[in-house]
Design an enzyme around this catalytic site. Structure first.
Site, PDB file in Angstrom:
ATOM      1  N   SER A 128      28.351 -12.364   4.828  1.00 15.14           N
ATOM      2  CA  SER A 128      29.278 -13.494   4.955  1.00 15.14           C
ATOM      3  C   SER A 128      29.339 -14.195   3.599  1.00 15.14           C
ATOM      4  O   SER A 128      28.389 -14.092   2.802  1.00 15.14           O
ATOM      5  CB  SER A 128      28.737 -14.482   5.997  1.00 15.14           C
ATOM      6  OG  SER A 128      29.452 -15.704   5.966  1.00 15.14           O
ATOM      7  N   TYR A 132      22.127 -19.538  10.061  1.00 16.27           N
ATOM      8  CA  TYR A 132      23.186 -18.610   9.641  1.00 16.27           C
ATOM      9  C   TYR A 132      23.142 -18.410   8.124  1.00 16.27           C
ATOM     10  O   TYR A 132      23.179 -17.283   7.634  1.00 16.27           O
ATOM     11  CB  TYR A 132      24.559 -19.149  10.081  1.00 16.27           C
ATOM     12  CG  TYR A 132      25.677 -18.117   9.947  1.00 16.27           C
ATOM     13  CD1 TYR A 132      25.788 -17.066  10.858  1.00 16.27           C
ATOM     14  CD2 TYR A 132      26.615 -18.201   8.928  1.00 16.27           C
ATOM     15  CE1 TYR A 132      26.801 -16.116  10.741  1.00 16.27           C
ATOM     16  CE2 TYR A 132      27.632 -17.257   8.801  1.00 16.27           C
ATOM     17  CZ  TYR A 132      27.734 -16.221   9.722  1.00 16.27           C
ATOM     18  OH  TYR A 132      28.733 -15.283   9.602  1.00 16.27           O
ATOM     19  N   LYS A 158      22.151 -14.809   6.429  1.00 13.28           N
ATOM     20  CA  LYS A 158      23.215 -14.098   5.702  1.00 13.28           C
ATOM     21  C   LYS A 158      22.827 -13.915   4.222  1.00 13.28           C
ATOM     22  O   LYS A 158      23.189 -12.905   3.618  1.00 13.28           O
ATOM     23  CB  LYS A 158      24.558 -14.817   5.864  1.00 13.28           C
ATOM     24  CG  LYS A 158      25.116 -14.716   7.292  1.00 13.28           C
ATOM     25  CD  LYS A 158      25.362 -13.263   7.706  1.00 13.28           C
ATOM     26  CE  LYS A 158      26.005 -13.134   9.080  1.00 13.28           C
ATOM     27  NZ  LYS A 158      26.307 -11.728   9.435  1.00 13.28           N
TER      28      LYS A 158
HETATM   29  P1  NAD Z   1      32.765 -11.423  17.101  1.00 13.58           P
HETATM   30  O1  NAD Z   1      31.926 -12.335  17.919  1.00 13.58           O
HETATM   31  O2  NAD Z   1      34.207 -11.290  17.400  1.00 13.58           O
HETATM   32  O3  NAD Z   1      32.133  -9.945  17.105  1.00 13.58           O
HETATM   33  C1  NAD Z   1      30.758  -9.731  17.002  1.00 13.58           C
HETATM   34  C2  NAD Z   1      30.397  -8.546  17.889  1.00 13.58           C
HETATM   35  O4  NAD Z   1      29.007  -8.281  17.715  1.00 13.58           O
HETATM   36  C3  NAD Z   1      30.630  -8.833  19.391  1.00 13.58           C
HETATM   37  O5  NAD Z   1      31.368  -7.764  19.981  1.00 13.58           O
HETATM   38  C4  NAD Z   1      29.223  -8.918  19.957  1.00 13.58           C
HETATM   39  O6  NAD Z   1      29.126  -8.444  21.297  1.00 13.58           O
HETATM   40  C5  NAD Z   1      28.453  -8.016  18.987  1.00 13.58           C
HETATM   41  N1  NAD Z   1      27.032  -8.345  18.958  1.00 13.58           N
HETATM   42  C6  NAD Z   1      26.440  -9.542  18.775  1.00 13.58           C
HETATM   43  N2  NAD Z   1      25.111  -9.423  18.874  1.00 13.58           N
HETATM   44  C7  NAD Z   1      24.854  -8.118  19.128  1.00 13.58           C
HETATM   45  C8  NAD Z   1      23.671  -7.381  19.351  1.00 13.58           C
HETATM   46  N3  NAD Z   1      22.462  -7.956  19.350  1.00 13.58           N
HETATM   47  N4  NAD Z   1      23.779  -6.052  19.555  1.00 13.58           N
HETATM   48  C9  NAD Z   1      24.988  -5.440  19.570  1.00 13.58           C
HETATM   49  N5  NAD Z   1      26.147  -6.087  19.397  1.00 13.58           N
HETATM   50  C10 NAD Z   1      26.076  -7.424  19.193  1.00 13.58           C
HETATM   51  O7  NAD Z   1      32.517 -11.902  15.596  1.00 13.58           O
HETATM   52  P2  NAD Z   1      33.019 -11.369  14.170  1.00 13.58           P
HETATM   53  O8  NAD Z   1      33.489 -12.560  13.466  1.00 13.58           O
HETATM   54  O9  NAD Z   1      33.882 -10.187  14.283  1.00 13.58           O
HETATM   55  O10 NAD Z   1      31.603 -10.978  13.540  1.00 13.58           O
HETATM   56  C11 NAD Z   1      31.342  -9.740  12.908  1.00 13.58           C
HETATM   57  C12 NAD Z   1      30.474  -9.985  11.697  1.00 13.58           C
HETATM   58  O11 NAD Z   1      31.230 -10.717  10.736  1.00 13.58           O
HETATM   59  C13 NAD Z   1      29.216 -10.822  11.950  1.00 13.58           C
HETATM   60  O12 NAD Z   1      28.124 -10.264  11.249  1.00 13.58           O
HETATM   61  C14 NAD Z   1      29.568 -12.190  11.382  1.00 13.58           C
HETATM   62  O13 NAD Z   1      28.436 -12.919  10.983  1.00 13.58           O
HETATM   63  C15 NAD Z   1      30.440 -11.767  10.221  1.00 13.58           C
HETATM   64  N6  NAD Z   1      31.305 -12.836   9.695  1.00 13.58           N
HETATM   65  C16 NAD Z   1      32.207 -13.444  10.495  1.00 13.58           C
HETATM   66  C17 NAD Z   1      33.000 -14.465   9.975  1.00 13.58           C
HETATM   67  C18 NAD Z   1      34.014 -15.206  10.817  1.00 13.58           C
HETATM   68  O14 NAD Z   1      34.506 -16.256  10.385  1.00 13.58           O
HETATM   69  N7  NAD Z   1      34.386 -14.706  11.984  1.00 13.58           N
HETATM   70  C19 NAD Z   1      32.853 -14.847   8.630  1.00 13.58           C
HETATM   71  C20 NAD Z   1      31.915 -14.196   7.845  1.00 13.58           C
HETATM   72  C21 NAD Z   1      31.150 -13.182   8.391  1.00 13.58           C
END
Ligand code: NAD
Length: 259
Positions: A137, A150, A154
């Site tokens: 992130s 977080y 990260k």
């Molecule tokens: P999201 O919640 O839409 O998707 C995350 C997915 O991970 C979900 O389907 C959830 O079921 C799965 N998950 C969570 N814990 C799990 C576990 N223990 N085992 C297996 N699956 C698990 O969120 P997203 O935004 O698509 O997140 C994806 C990645 O992107 C994450 O690592 C998040 O930290 C990162 N990220 C997101 C953002 C944002 O603003 N959305 C920004 C920077 C980084």
């Protein structure tokens, strides 16, 4: 790396960024896409849509990661690209957050990447090729105001990705680290209110993130920044840390979070 005919595993593939990656990898001509998620039903839906394979997994449980790698390999052959993408927002707050909650965020956002690398690297090293995409992130390069678990996890995810990239480069292993700011997903919806509202100003759709990932993988670039302004923020942080901290404190005051 170009994705045609590749075997790819995406954790967190049922939703958000992971789902967009699965769809995009399939559209790029991947031979096998494994949609791995603790949300088994969501993973099944995405896999059905793209003709991939859904495998339920809790990425924070090492034996389940080992089984995921075995099942993916049995289904499609050696894994070319493993995307450690699943992550959680964790609880807002700092030292007052309970140990169990810190630990959970650590296990999902960091140890899952360690377990995956431990499980996939032996076969990749034996073949002299393989690619790891680690979703961290922008909070891992800068910070997440109002959410220490977080931010810390990260940062650790970025550090682990850097370490892998340095250590295995001479043995055919490529590593990219995806560091977005706000992306319109369930995770963002669950993030604490004021931060979410601020991030919304610069929020991207998951499909736009997937587009940047395709370009970053093609260029075999370590840092993949869907929000290009993050590179400038990192430069400012490195050139004057105290000024950067003052700026972050101003943001914290504007957003009314963190205290
Ligand atoms: P999201 O919640 O839409 O998707 C995350 C997915 O991970 C979900 O389907 C959830 O079921 C799965 N998950 C969570 N814990 C799990 C576990 N223990 N085992 C297996 N699956 C698990 O969120 P997203 O935004 O698509 O997140 C994806 C990645 O992107 C994450 O690592 C998040 O930290 C990162 N990220 C997101 C953002 C944002 O603003 N959305 C920004 C920077 C980084």
């Amino acid at each position: 790396m170009h994705l045609r005919d590749k075997v790819i595993v995406v954790t967190g593939g049922a939703s958000g960024i992971g789902q967009a990656l699965c769809r995009r990898f399939w559209a790029e001509g991947a031979r096998g896409v494994v949609v791995a998620d603790r949300d088994a039903e969501g993973a099944r839906k995405v896999a059905a849509e793209i003709g991939g394979l859904a495998l339920p997994v809790d990425v924070s449980n090492e034996p389940e990661i080992v089984r995921l790698v075995e099942q993916a390999t049995a289904a499609f052959g050696p894994i070319d690209l493993f995307c450690s993408n699943a992550g959680i927002a964790g609880e807002p707050g700092g030292p007052e957050v309970a140990n169990a909650s810190w630990q959970k965020t650590w296990e999902v956002n960091v140890m899952a990447h360690v377990y995956a690398a431990r499980a996939v690297l032996p076969a990749m090293l034996a073949r002299g090729q393989g690619y790891l995409l680690q979703t961290a992130s922008a909070a891992g390069l800068l910070t997440q105001v109002g959410a220490a678990p977080y931010s810390v996890t990260k940062h650790a995810a970025v550090a682990f990705a850097e370490w892998l990239a340095i250590t295995y480069a001479d043995r055919g292993i490529k590593v990219s680290c995806l560091c977005p700011m706000g992306v319109h997903t369930k995770l963002l919806d669950e993030t604490i209110g004021p931060v979410r509202d601020m991030l919304r100003a610069e929020v991207l759709e998951p499909e736009a993130v997937a587009e940047t990932v395709i370009a970053g993988l093609a260029a075999e670039q370590f840092l993949i920044l869907p929000h290009p302004q993050v590179a400038e923020y990192v430069r400012r942080k490195a050139s004057d840390h105290d000024r950067w901290l003052r700026g972050m404190r101003r943001l914290q005051d504007q957003w009314g979070v963190g205290r």
